[in-house]
Design a protein around this motif. Structure first.
Motif, mmCIF file in Angstrom:
data_model
loop_
_atom_site.group_PDB
_atom_site.id
_atom_site.type_symbol
_atom_site.label_atom_id
_atom_site.label_comp_id
_atom_site.label_asym_id
_atom_site.label_seq_id
_atom_site.Cartn_x
_atom_site.Cartn_y
_atom_site.Cartn_z
ATOM 1 N N PHE A 108 0.885 -1.165 0.000
ATOM 2 C CA PHE A 108 0.000 0.000 0.000
ATOM 3 C C PHE A 108 0.923 1.214 0.000
ATOM 4 C CE2 PHE A 108 -1.667 -3.592 2.219
ATOM 5 C CZ PHE A 108 -2.935 -3.757 1.685
ATOM 6 N N GLY A 109 1.151 1.806 -1.173
ATOM 7 C CA GLY A 109 2.110 2.908 -1.255
ATOM 8 C C GLY A 109 3.491 2.415 -0.874
ATOM 9 N N ARG A 110 4.044 2.984 0.192
ATOM 10 C CA ARG A 110 5.392 2.591 0.620
ATOM 11 C C ARG A 110 5.375 1.568 1.745
ATOM 12 N NH1 ARG A 110 9.786 5.648 -0.384
ATOM 13 N NH2 ARG A 110 10.477 5.508 1.779
ATOM 14 N N ILE A 111 4.201 1.007 2.045
ATOM 15 C CA ILE A 111 4.075 0.004 3.119
ATOM 16 C C ILE A 111 3.940 -1.391 2.498
ATOM 17 C CG2 ILE A 111 2.721 -0.767 5.124
ATOM 18 C CD1 ILE A 111 3.714 2.045 5.539
ATOM 19 N N ALA A 112 4.736 -2.357 2.994
ATOM 20 C CA ALA A 112 4.633 -3.733 2.485
ATOM 21 C C ALA A 112 4.296 -4.680 3.638
ATOM 22 C CB ALA A 112 5.954 -4.156 1.854
ATOM 23 N N LEU A 113 3.487 -5.674 3.349
ATOM 24 C CA LEU A 113 3.193 -6.748 4.309
ATOM 25 C C LEU A 113 3.985 -7.990 3.903
ATOM 26 C CD1 LEU A 113 -0.703 -6.472 4.550
ATOM 27 C CD2 LEU A 113 0.997 -5.524 6.128
ATOM 28 N N ASN A 163 15.795 -4.258 -5.337
ATOM 29 C CA ASN A 163 17.065 -4.169 -6.063
ATOM 30 C C ASN A 163 16.884 -3.924 -7.553
ATOM 31 O OD1 ASN A 163 18.852 -4.416 -3.955
ATOM 32 N ND2 ASN A 163 18.885 -6.651 -4.018
ATOM 33 N N THR A 164 15.676 -4.168 -8.066
ATOM 34 C CA THR A 164 15.504 -4.048 -9.518
ATOM 35 C C THR A 164 14.666 -2.823 -9.932
ATOM 36 O OG1 THR A 164 13.719 -5.667 -9.326
ATOM 37 C CG2 THR A 164 15.819 -6.485 -10.144
ATOM 38 N N HIS A 165 14.210 -2.022 -8.967
ATOM 39 C CA HIS A 165 13.451 -0.813 -9.297
ATOM 40 C C HIS A 165 14.094 0.390 -8.630
ATOM 41 C CE1 HIS A 165 10.382 -3.892 -10.095
ATOM 42 N NE2 HIS A 165 9.827 -3.000 -10.891
ATOM 43 N N ASP A 166 14.051 1.542 -9.319
ATOM 44 C CA ASP A 166 14.546 2.777 -8.696
ATOM 45 C C ASP A 166 13.518 3.329 -7.719
ATOM 46 O OD1 ASP A 166 16.912 2.675 -10.057
ATOM 47 O OD2 ASP A 166 16.101 3.733 -11.812
ATOM 48 N N SER A 167 12.238 3.138 -8.071
ATOM 49 C CA SER A 167 11.177 3.677 -7.214
ATOM 50 C C SER A 167 10.689 2.621 -6.224
ATOM 51 C CB SER A 167 10.016 4.138 -8.114
ATOM 52 O OG SER A 167 8.784 3.951 -7.459
ATOM 53 N N VAL A 168 10.615 3.003 -4.936
ATOM 54 C CA VAL A 168 10.145 2.061 -3.909
ATOM 55 C C VAL A 168 8.692 1.659 -4.196
ATOM 56 C CG1 VAL A 168 9.576 1.830 -1.456
ATOM 57 C CG2 VAL A 168 11.731 2.890 -2.137
ATOM 58 N N ARG A 169 7.877 2.634 -4.616
ATOM 59 C CA ARG A 169 6.464 2.313 -4.890
ATOM 60 C C ARG A 169 6.351 1.273 -6.006
ATOM 61 N NH1 ARG A 169 2.554 5.782 -2.751
ATOM 62 N NH2 ARG A 169 3.522 7.477 -1.595
ATOM 63 N N ALA A 217 8.625 -0.884 -6.886
ATOM 64 C CA ALA A 217 9.167 -2.153 -6.368
ATOM 65 C C ALA A 217 8.104 -2.877 -5.545
ATOM 66 C CB ALA A 217 10.405 -1.885 -5.520
ATOM 67 N N LEU A 218 7.429 -2.134 -4.664
ATOM 68 C CA LEU A 218 6.435 -2.776 -3.798
ATOM 69 C C LEU A 218 5.217 -3.245 -4.598
ATOM 70 C CD1 LEU A 218 6.499 -0.783 -0.440
ATOM 71 C CD2 LEU A 218 8.000 -2.571 -1.292
ATOM 72 N N ALA A 219 4.859 -2.474 -5.623
ATOM 73 C CA ALA A 219 3.720 -2.894 -6.454
ATOM 74 C C ALA A 219 4.043 -4.213 -7.158
ATOM 75 C CB ALA A 219 3.379 -1.805 -7.466
ATOM 76 N N ASP A 220 5.273 -4.321 -7.664
ATOM 77 C CA ASP A 220 5.724 -5.540 -8.334
ATOM 78 C C ASP A 220 5.737 -6.718 -7.342
ATOM 79 O OD1 ASP A 220 6.349 -6.300 -10.826
ATOM 80 O OD2 ASP A 220 8.528 -6.092 -10.600
ATOM 81 N N TYR A 221 6.326 -6.453 -6.179
ATOM 82 C CA TYR A 221 6.369 -7.457 -5.102
ATOM 83 C C TYR A 221 4.962 -7.929 -4.755
ATOM 84 C CZ TYR A 221 6.135 -8.786 -0.167
ATOM 85 O OH TYR A 221 5.824 -9.420 1.007
ATOM 86 N N SER A 222 4.057 -6.980 -4.607
ATOM 87 C CA SER A 222 2.680 -7.320 -4.220
ATOM 88 C C SER A 222 2.017 -8.214 -5.270
ATOM 89 C CB SER A 222 1.865 -6.035 -4.031
ATOM 90 O OG SER A 222 0.533 -6.347 -3.709
ATOM 91 N N ARG A 223 2.210 -7.869 -6.542
ATOM 92 C CA ARG A 223 1.604 -8.686 -7.615
ATOM 93 C C ARG A 223 2.099 -10.128 -7.517
ATOM 94 N NH1 ARG A 223 1.662 -4.055 -10.646
ATOM 95 N NH2 ARG A 223 3.853 -4.238 -11.142
ATOM 96 N N GLU A 224 3.412 -10.296 -7.371
ATOM 97 C CA GLU A 224 3.990 -11.647 -7.364
ATOM 98 C C GLU A 224 3.569 -12.439 -6.127
ATOM 99 O OE1 GLU A 224 8.297 -11.700 -7.636
ATOM 100 O OE2 GLU A 224 8.352 -13.736 -6.823
#
Ligand SMILES: Cc1cc2nc3c(=O)[nH]c(=O)nc-3n(C[C@H](O)[C@H](O)[C@H](O)COP(=O)(O)OP(=O)(O)OC[C@H]3O[C@@H](n4cnc5c(N)ncnc54)[C@H](O)[C@@H]3O)c2cc1C
Length: 140
Positions: A38-43, A74-80, A82-89
């Motif tokens: 959620f934005g810059r927050i990851a679970l 490590n693979t995205h410049d933007s934290v948002r 990166a987290l969106a990608d992480y969340s999808r996977e």
């Protein structure tokens, strides 16, 4: 309850039940979230998905979430991003694990009501099935 424990459980577990000062019951719930970021927050781990214990995947799931999060950062410049990608996977993986545990839970230690339930319970009772179905992340 003590009589049943001694009659039905392995002796070591039966003894534990008879020595307990009072019975303890722990309700078990499945937990699922629609997104793990959620934005810059990851679970991660149990904060996002809790599967019932039959699949033995809680530690693997938490560790895999952590590894995926590191990779995404490590693979995205933007934290948002990166987290969106992480969340999808990992949301997909977490949902799959909870579904798998629900399936196993329906047959392991369940009240078996009909022939199909009994047949499935027998299928999952073998050592081969336990090794194949539990604690393995292959399809997640
Ligand atoms: C009885 C039992 C048996 C299990 N057996 C297995 C098994 O055989 N195999 C398996 O894979 N999984 C098993 N699990 C599940 C597994 O333990 C969890 O899925 C896994 O530990 C989840 O890891 P986590 O890092 O997400 O959460 P946790 O391991 O719960 O870590 C969360 C941490 O956050 C800390 N914390 C909480 N609130 C705060 C706060 N406000 N500030 C700072 N810190 C805080 C907690 O103290 C804890 O250390 C079992 C669980 C239980 C309860």
């Amino acid at each position: 309850m003590e009589e049943a424990a001694l009659a039905l459980l392995a002796p070591q577990f039966g003894e534990v039940v008879t020595k307990a000062a009072q019975p303890l019951f722990q309700p078990i719930f499945d937990l699922e979230v629609p997104h793990m970021a959620f934005g810059r927050i990851a679970l991660l781990g149990d904060a996002a998905f809790v599967a019932r214990p039959h699949c033995g995947m809680g530690v693997t799931k938490a560790a895999s979430d952590a590894m995926a999060l590191v990779k995404a950062l490590n693979t995205h410049d933007s934290v948002r991003d990166a987290l969106a990608d992480y969340s999808r996977e990992r949301t997909e993986a977490g949902s799959a694990i909870v579904q798998h545990a629900r399936h196993l839970g329906a047959y392991m230690q369940a009240q078996l009501k009909n022939d199909l339930d009994r047949e499935m319970a027998e299928r999952y009772r073998t050592p081969e099935a336990v090794m194949r179905e539990t604690a393995v992340p292959a399809r997640f």
